[in-house]
Each structure stands twice: as C-alpha cells, then as structure tokens.
Design an enzyme around this catalytic site. Sequence first.
Site, PDB file in Angstrom:
ATOM      1  N   CYS A 198       0.854  -1.193   0.000  1.00  0.00           N
ATOM      2  CA  CYS A 198       0.000   0.000   0.000  1.00  0.00           C
ATOM      3  C   CYS A 198       0.888   1.240   0.000  1.00  0.00           C
ATOM      4  O   CYS A 198       1.689   1.435   0.920  1.00  0.00           O
ATOM      5  CB  CYS A 198      -0.891  -0.023   1.240  1.00  0.00           C
ATOM      6  SG  CYS A 198      -1.795   1.515   1.484  1.00  0.00           S
ATOM      7  N   VAL A 199       0.759   2.045  -1.044  1.00  0.00           N
ATOM      8  CA  VAL A 199       1.519   3.290  -1.137  1.00  0.00           C
ATOM      9  C   VAL A 199       0.528   4.451  -1.156  1.00  0.00           C
ATOM     10  O   VAL A 199      -0.409   4.460  -1.960  1.00  0.00           O
ATOM     11  CB  VAL A 199       2.407   3.326  -2.404  1.00  0.00           C
ATOM     12  CG1 VAL A 199       3.430   4.454  -2.301  1.00  0.00           C
ATOM     13  CG2 VAL A 199       3.119   2.004  -2.613  1.00  0.00           C
TER      14      VAL A 199
ATOM     15  N   ASP B   8       3.754  14.282   0.425  1.00  0.00           N
ATOM     16  CA  ASP B   8       4.033  15.643  -0.033  1.00  0.00           C
ATOM     17  C   ASP B   8       5.130  15.708  -1.087  1.00  0.00           C
ATOM     18  O   ASP B   8       5.366  16.757  -1.674  1.00  0.00           O
ATOM     19  CB  ASP B   8       4.471  16.505   1.167  1.00  0.00           C
ATOM     20  CG  ASP B   8       3.338  16.654   2.165  1.00  0.00           C
ATOM     21  OD1 ASP B   8       2.163  16.576   1.729  1.00  0.00           O
ATOM     22  OD2 ASP B   8       3.628  16.816   3.362  1.00  0.00           O
TER      23      ASP B   8
ATOM     24  N   HIS C 164       8.171  11.010  -3.874  1.00  0.00           N
ATOM     25  CA  HIS C 164       8.574   9.656  -3.471  1.00  0.00           C
ATOM     26  C   HIS C 164       7.505   8.614  -3.857  1.00  0.00           C
ATOM     27  O   HIS C 164       7.832   7.527  -4.360  1.00  0.00           O
ATOM     28  CB  HIS C 164       8.801   9.630  -1.951  1.00  0.00           C
ATOM     29  CG  HIS C 164       9.428   8.367  -1.457  1.00  0.00           C
ATOM     30  ND1 HIS C 164      10.696   7.965  -1.815  1.00  0.00           N
ATOM     31  CD2 HIS C 164       8.958   7.387  -0.634  1.00  0.00           C
ATOM     32  CE1 HIS C 164      10.977   6.812  -1.239  1.00  0.00           C
ATOM     33  NE2 HIS C 164       9.941   6.436  -0.513  1.00  0.00           N
TER      34      HIS C 164
HETATM   35  N1  INI Z   1       6.605   1.901   1.118  1.00  0.00           N
HETATM   36  C1  INI Z   1       5.309   1.497   1.061  1.00  0.00           C
HETATM   37  O1  INI Z   1       5.025   0.295   0.974  1.00  0.00           O
HETATM   38  N2  INI Z   1       4.314   2.437   1.121  1.00  0.00           N
HETATM   39  C2  INI Z   1       4.575   3.761   1.219  1.00  0.00           C
HETATM   40  O2  INI Z   1       3.590   4.557   1.256  1.00  0.00           O
HETATM   41  C3  INI Z   1       5.924   4.190   1.264  1.00  0.00           C
HETATM   42  N3  INI Z   1       6.248   5.603   1.359  1.00  0.00           N
HETATM   43  O3  INI Z   1       5.319   6.413   1.390  1.00  0.00           O
HETATM   44  O4  INI Z   1       7.389   5.987   1.403  1.00  0.00           O
HETATM   45  C4  INI Z   1       6.944   3.224   1.214  1.00  0.00           C
HETATM   46  N4  INI Z   1       8.249   3.567   1.239  1.00  0.00           N
HETATM   47  C5  INI Z   1       9.294   2.606   1.531  1.00  0.00           C
HETATM   48  C6  INI Z   1       9.806   1.878   0.286  1.00  0.00           C
HETATM   49  O5  INI Z   1       8.837   0.978  -0.216  1.00  0.00           O
HETATM   50  C7  INI Z   1      11.063   1.035   0.606  1.00  0.00           C
HETATM   51  O6  INI Z   1      10.761   0.135   1.636  1.00  0.00           O
HETATM   52  C8  INI Z   1      12.243   1.919   1.068  1.00  0.00           C
HETATM   53  O7  INI Z   1      12.497   2.938   0.131  1.00  0.00           O
HETATM   54  C9  INI Z   1      13.530   1.043   1.203  1.00  0.00           C
HETATM   55  O8  INI Z   1      13.886   0.494  -0.063  1.00  0.00           O
END
Ligand code: INI
Length: 165
Positions: free
Chosen positions: A90-91, A95, A98
């Site tokens: 879930c993403v 802001d 990313h």
């Molecule tokens: N990972 C998610 O699964 N959901 C998110 O909303 C999210 N945000 O918002 O940053 C997120 N970031 C972490 C990313 O998936 C990696 O785990 C991290 O960058 C390490 O590789």
Amino acid sequence: MASKLHNLSEYDANSMPDKAVVAKQSYAIAVADWNSNVTFKLLEGALEALEENGAVDVDVVHVPGAFELTYAAKYLQSKKKYDAIIVLGCVIQGDTPHFDYVCAGTTQGIAHLNATTDIPVIYGLITTNNMQQAEDRAGGCLGNKGDECAVAAIKMVNLKQQLKK
Ligand code: INI
C-alpha cells in the site's frame, strides 16, 4: 480499479477451478509492512479467499516496503515451489514525489517479472491519494483487494494449466 460499481471481493464462484485441483497447488504471498493497518487486512483477505477456494499450501513472507516486493517475488519464483505469487502493498500519496517513484518502481518490477518469467505474480499494490481510499479497498466499503488477488492467482494457475495442454 475499485469503484461504486465494482466491489473487489465479488467474483463468480462458478468460474473458479475445482477445489480439489487448487488443493494440490502452492501459493506464496509477499506482504509489505509499510502501512500495515492496510496491508495486513489485504493479507487476511487473500488468505481467506485462497482457503475458500481450496488452497492449503500457502506461505507468507514479509518485506519492509512496497519497493522490496519485486525482490521477494523474484526470489520466491526462483524456489520453483510456487504455482503463483501474490504481492501485497500500500503506497499512499505524500508531499513529495517519493510516492511516484515507489509506485512506478514496484509496478515496473512486477510487470517485468510477468513479462519475462513463467510463474505468475499477482499485483496487489494499492496506490491511493489518502488513507481512507486505502482502507476502503482493504476490507472496507469497496471490498478487499487481497480477495481479488487470491482469485486472480488461482485463475492464472488454471489458465497456465489450460494453455499447457
Ligand atoms: N513503502 C510502502 O510500501 N508504502 C509507502 O507509502 C511508502 N512511502 O510512502 O514511502 C513506502 N516507502 C518505503 C519503500 O517501499 C522502501 O521500503 C524503502 O524505500 C527502502 O527500499
């Protein structure tokens, strides 16, 4: 995409393969721990829907975030044990850009695996503007994307078996 017209948990039970056939198959689920209030609900839905359709051999692995789902799926494929792999994550829009990078990277990674390998990887990544939209799709008013993914996984294994004949 879930909408008022489409509930993610609804499917035609008559279109599903025989439970005795599904019972002989193996499934793996990779679930991201980011936004676990949502992803663990997706996991619950997927496990329940797999069980409901006869699956008994289901392994679950956890990864830190959605971006790691491709690695997990690729590794699970390499074990040659599973008939299909489901990834759940879930993403939620923040802001900064990313969100776009995580969504695009994960989506492209999973699409690449599906285009280049034989074991289907089912795409259970919720990408939403806010938490409410995510909750609506994880056992809320729009059903559960985990259920949809379980059904898709079983159907893809069935399709592969049909195409092999
Ligand atoms: N990972 C998610 O699964 N959901 C998110 O909303 C999210 N945000 O918002 O940053 C997120 N970031 C972490 C990313 O998936 C990696 O785990 C991290 O960058 C390490 O590789």
